[in-house]
Write an enzyme that holds these catalytic residues in place. Structure first.
Site, PDB file in Angstrom:
ATOM      1  CB  CYS A   1      43.639  39.060  37.368  1.00 51.29           C
ATOM      2  SG  CYS A   1      43.746  37.349  37.916  1.00 51.29           S
ATOM      3  CB  VAL A   2      44.506  38.914  42.178  1.00 49.83           C
ATOM      4  CG1 VAL A   2      44.503  39.084  43.694  1.00 49.83           C
ATOM      5  CG2 VAL A   2      44.433  37.451  41.822  1.00 49.83           C
TER       6      VAL A   2
END
Length: 542
Positions: A272-273
């Site tokens: 993800c991030v």
């Protein structure tokens, strides 16, 4: 027509959109015809039929008033949905209207109110009022917490029965602790693996229980695993920037793993991030003439922010400018604000379902490790968040070679020189899988054969945490890289079970020769600080 009709029209007007008066008149006419038919059925004692999991219990279908209450609610909901689709507005504005209306519709479900929920009423009678007392108790407890309880939080403790894979913290700075995990095999691949999880959640989504731990799985495959455990920011970190997360975070972690393992090349992993941070860091290093990655794994990661799914409704110029004004030069986004945002993306599953069971029926939620993790949110530094929102979600600049400068260097993702494994989840509402696939066109642009994409079933979290041992769900493979996601999928083959073995095969290809497993964590300058999972991950934001 219920009051949501006028509220809906006001919402449309507030967004600066409109509906063709002729279309509105036609929809209203159709609505009243269907409402009239329901009224006729009611007078004829004919129970309505409906199929909605929120109203699956027998009480909703057998009791006339409740059955018609549901039928009228569903009619109203469908009408408002048709109104939304009839709005004349650009797609982005229409998406915001659609989201706002759906929030209103979900909130008005008769299942959410004691006066209109026959299941909750029956529970009160059955328990002699005890369920009502217990429901009020649970509601008061949650009011003190400032959030809805999704699970029995007393059943879990980080380091005791979640995040239990054995390891050692061998480095820390203000932004993260670096964990080195203990080998589970006599020999290991010479090239170590560094895992960078998202900084908007705790790392132990990758290490919940031994049977569903991706960290443990990688160790079992013979890899020496290092993992970044991000700090949960307090006021002392309120001025931290995106550059800091890249330089003091990811780059520092890469250099530490190189030093400890005495390997110039390491396998890298971002979720993800965490994948966005890792990719940015590798691009910065590439501009410095450094290429530390033997491979790059990106799970549900956005590099091209053209389509950001439902999160797009929370990011526009007005909202980003407001954040910049309030916390852009220093401050924190509280964890509860972040948690509320993500709950709003799935309100029936993460809000109203628990309002009904916890408060209306007085049922304490059962223990569930994933939901415990979901409730363990983190704060975010304002300057870092504002840079991220503006330069990625709002302006989509990360994908443009050289447009952004991070840690003093222009960012060109195409300069990252390493084989890439990209994973997307088919039902992901946070990182649409087509957007995850878009990374294939940004990385290794002249050597696309080095890129591999795997599509898994289910959503953002459940798709990723799909243990090979349970052999559930399915995934899609296509070894040929297509120009667009649809072409790739049309030619892909569906395979039963978990995608984890596909990743294990990729990682093994870039793991180097097998060597004797290290007997001790760390190295000179990287001595043991404390046992995993470390103290950073135990800091709660509430």
């Amino acid at each position: 027509m219920f009051s949501a009709d006028s509220a809906m029209l006001k919402t449309i007007k507030d967004f600066g959109a409109e509906i063709d008066p002729l279309v509105l008149t036609r929809l209203q006419s159709e609505y009243f015809v269907e409402l009239g038919n329901l009224w006729k059925d009611f007078l004829g004692s004919k129970l309505p039929e409906f199929n909605d999991r929120r109203f699956s219990a027998a009480d909703w279908h057998k009791q006339t008033m409740h059955a018609y209450n549901v039928a009228i609610y569903l009619l109203n909901a469908r009408f408002l949905g048709l109104l939304t689709e009839a709005v004349q507005a650009p797609e982005k504005k229409k998406q915001k209207i659609r989201f706002a209306v759906q929030q209103m519709v979900d909130a008005m479900s008769p299942a959410n109110f004691l006066a209109t929920n026959p299941e909750a009423q029956a529970k009160i009678i059955e328990t002699g009022g005890e369920s009502l007392r217990q429901g009020i108790t649970l509601m008061l407890e949650d009011m003190q917490k400032g959030r809805i309880s999704l699970t029995d939080e007393s059943a879990f403790e980080v380091g005791r029965n979640v995040a239990t894979t054995e390891g050692t913290v061998i480095f820390e700075n203000r932004l993260f602790q670096l964990i080195q995990y203990k080998p589970l095999t006599k020999t290991v691949h010479q090239t170590p693996l560094l895992m960078v999880p998202p900084c908007i959640n705790k790392f132990y989504i990758l290490d919940l229980q031994p049977e569903n731990s991706l960290v443990r799985y990688a160790i079992e495959q013979g890899h020496t695993v290092f993992l970044v455990s991000w700090a949960n920011p307090d006021q002392s970190l309120s001025g931290v920037t995106w550059d800091d997360y890249i330089e003091e975070g990811a780059i520092t972690a890469i250099e530490a793993v190189q030093a400890i393992s005495k390997q110039e090349k390491i396998n890298t992993f971002g979720f993800c991030v965490g994948g966005t941070i890792l990719s940015t860091a590798l691009a910065v290093l590439a501009d410095r003439g450094e290429h530390p990655a033997a491979s790059v794994t990106l799970l549900t990661t956005l590099l091209d922010f053209t389509d950001t799914g439902v999160l797009d409704v929370f990011v526009d110029e007005l909202q980003v400018a407001m954040r910049e004004q309030t916390i852009g030069n220093g401050g924190l986004l509280p964890a509860r604000d972040l948690a509320s945002t993500f709950s709003a993306l799935r309100p029936n599953d993460l809000v109203w379902n628990y309002v009904q069971s916890n408060y209306l029926k007085g049922q304490r939620p059962p223990a569930f490790d994933l939901l415990y993790w979901n409730s363990d949110s983190t704060n975010l530094p304002g300057p870092m968040l504002c840079w991220y929102l503006r330069n990625t979600y709002l302006e989509n600049s990360l994908k443009v070679p050289g447009k952004l400068k991070v840690a003093g260097h222009p960012v060109d993702l195409g300069k990252i020189d390493a084989p890439v494994f990209v994973y997307g989840s088919r039902e992901d509402h946070i990182v649409p899988w087509q957007s995850a696939y878009a990374s294939m066109g940004l990385l290794n642009p002249k050597k696309k054969s080095r890129n591999r994409f795997v599509l898994g079933a289910s959503g953002h979290i459940a798709g990723v945490i799909n243990p090979a041992s349970k052999n559930k769900r399915s995934y899609w493979l296509n070894d040929k890289t297509s120009a667009d996601a649809k072409s790739w999928f049309d030619a892909a083959t569906e395979c039963p079970g978990s995608w984890w073995p596909e990743w294990a095969e990729f990682l093994s290809e870039h793991g180097g020769k097998m060597v004797k497993a290290p007997t001790k964590a760390g190295a000179v300058g990287y001595s043991e600080i404390e046992p995993a999972p470390g103290r950073y991950v135990k800091v709660r934001a509430d």
